[in-house]
Structures are given as C-alpha cells and as structure tokens.
Motif scaffolding. Sequence first.
Motif, PDB file in Angstrom:
ATOM      1  N   CYS A 114       5.584   0.507  -2.775  1.00  0.00           N
ATOM      2  CA  CYS A 114       4.895  -0.690  -3.271  1.00  0.00           C
ATOM      3  C   CYS A 114       4.023  -0.333  -4.471  1.00  0.00           C
ATOM      4  O   CYS A 114       4.001  -1.052  -5.476  1.00  0.00           O
ATOM      5  N   ARG A 157       0.795  -1.226   0.000  1.00  0.00           N
ATOM      6  CA  ARG A 157       0.000   0.000   0.000  1.00  0.00           C
ATOM      7  C   ARG A 157       0.827   1.276   0.000  1.00  0.00           C
ATOM      8  O   ARG A 157       0.329   2.336  -0.318  1.00  0.00           O
ATOM      9  N   CYS A 158       2.101   1.197   0.378  1.00  0.00           N
ATOM     10  CA  CYS A 158       2.891   2.423   0.506  1.00  0.00           C
ATOM     11  C   CYS A 158       3.253   2.973  -0.877  1.00  0.00           C
ATOM     12  O   CYS A 158       3.036   2.319  -1.902  1.00  0.00           O
TER      13      CYS A 158
HETATM   14 ZN   LIG Z   1       4.968  -1.062   1.050  1.00  0.00          ZN
END
Ligand SMILES: [Zn+2]
Length: 332
Positions: free
Chosen positions: A101, A97-98
């Motif tokens: 990523c 989610r970051c």
């Molecule tokens: Zn991440």
Amino acid sequence: MLAWRVRRPSTAPYPGFEARDEPTPRPERGELLIRVRVCGVCRTDLHVVEGDLPPHRPGVIPGHEVVGEVVDIAEGANGFAPGDLVGVAWLRGTCGRCRYCRRGAENLCPLSTYTGWDADGGYARFVTAPAAYTHRLPSGYPDTELAPLLCAGIIGYRALKRAELPDSGRLGIYGFGASAHLAAQVALARGATVHVLTRSARARELALKLGASSAGGATDPPPEPLDAAILFAPVGTLVPPALAALDRGGTLAVAGIHLTDIPVLGYQRHLFQERQLRSVTANTRADAREFLAIAAEHRLTVVTTPYPLDRADRALADLAADRVDGAAVLVP
Ligand SMILES: [Zn+2]
Ligand SMILES: [Zn+2]
C-alpha cells in the motif's frame, strides 16, 4: 429487496445460487447505500458462483460492476451527495499501511477486500460500499455501458499497462470478451496495431469492426511478431502459443484471476530473447481513475447484452458457455 446469494458452489444451471427477497442493507461507517441501476456480469462472478475462487463470505451476493445512485450516506462517508451516479468496482478495501500500500501497489495488499467476494455485491437492488472506494463515472454513456467499464474496462487497462506495449506497438489479444474489447480500443486510440486471436467467430467479427488489423483462431500464429500480448481467455494452454508469438523483448500479461494449468514451457522457444510472462492482480484505485478518464475522453464502444436481474443465473450460464456478445449486464 431481491438479492442473489451463493449458497454453495455449483455449475450451470446453478442450483446453489438463489434469488430471494431480503431486507435492504444499512450502510456502515464510511459507506454509501446505493440503489443499483445496472450490475455487470464478470467472469470472476462465475468463478465465485462455481467455486473456482474459494468463498470468502458465506452466502455472498456477487457483482462488482455496479452503476447506481447514492440514496443514503453513513457518517464518515465523504465526497458524495444523495442522487450522485456512482460506480462500485472489485477493489473494496486495503489496509493503507503495508509495504505494498505504501508504495502505491494497493492491488497487492494482503488485507485487501473485494466487492462480491468479501462483501455483498451488486446482484441485488441495493448495495453498500465504502465511499473511499467508490468511483465517479464519465458522462456520455448509458448506464448499461458504464457497468462493464468498472471491472472489464479497468482490469483490461491494467493488463495493457502490465503488457508494456511500446508506442505504435503490435499487440496480440487472446480471447475477446468484455475486458478485451475495451482494452483493444484503448490500445487502438493510442496508435497500436491490434491482432485478436480467439475461438469465437462472432468475437473475431466484432474485433475487426472495432479496428483490429487481423482476427484469427485462438492458437493461430498472428500475421506478425508481437511486441506485447494479453491473455484474457482463462486458458493456460494458450500461454505457450502466445509466448511463441512474441517478438524479442515482448511481454505476455495474463489478465485473469484464474487460469487453468500452464503446460511445460521450453526456454528457447517461449522465454529466451528476454520475453516476459506476467500476471495481473486486480487493480489500484489509480488504475480505475486513469481508465475512467480515458473513457471520458474517448467514447469507447461498449457491447452489452442485458438480462433482467431475476435471470442472473441465465446470464452466468450464457457467459460460461461463451454465448454472450460483449458484456452481460443485469438490469433490476
Ligand atoms: Zn495494505
Ligand atoms: Zn470483474
């Protein structure tokens, strides 16, 4: 099962690193239970056992080049069947989610976790691993030769990508252990000229046998300027000579997770003319898939030195002292 745990950081002969009998682990949701057939010994394991990498999980079992067979599948673990031959590598989890990523740079995820550092690895008879981070393996290799592909091979491949070697370019490789000998073969398969610089006479011999154009001492200047270089030796003092060996616009990629201090650099001598110094941080699953596909297409020569699992301490001591030809692998 027999398992090696890092009770406390120590140096050779590793009194803080102990083998004991313990219960077989249970796979949690999304995980596979894998019977270890071979586990490679990576320099990163040495950093975990010796404490250069601060312990993440107390008493962790190291080992992140696991070739094994799926024996149990927990709920939510998809894509594998019992009996499948699989590989477990260093990257064990990311948040998904970051910002890293989301842009395909999961190797930089701040919440990433690693096999044999955040979770127990393969210096044991069994290991658990998330199915989503478990790899299928190329055919045509014995188990012992598959193991080093899973970290040495993948990281070497990512380092080669980060070094941005142009087509038919001139590549310098500093240090010639497990990772380097695989990266060199990928570069050669793609038409590169490879120069190997290493202190080990045996490694220089192997480099020439695998097709390197030259093999010299670690700090020797290569016979021609380099378009790209990869520093595999964890030795910061090699950064200045490697940068000085680069041609205009060349890139030096530092492949290791740990490097001793880099001495003062001179701007003109080491960086001007758009030479670049880069690090390499772990790898993405895409790197792993790309590299394993290359290994399926080109039969790479994988030099291994096998040790029985109960001599993992000896394997690490030999690696620390540069006494291993190619990659050390543990066979339970
Ligand atoms: Zn991440
Ligand atoms: Zn590794």
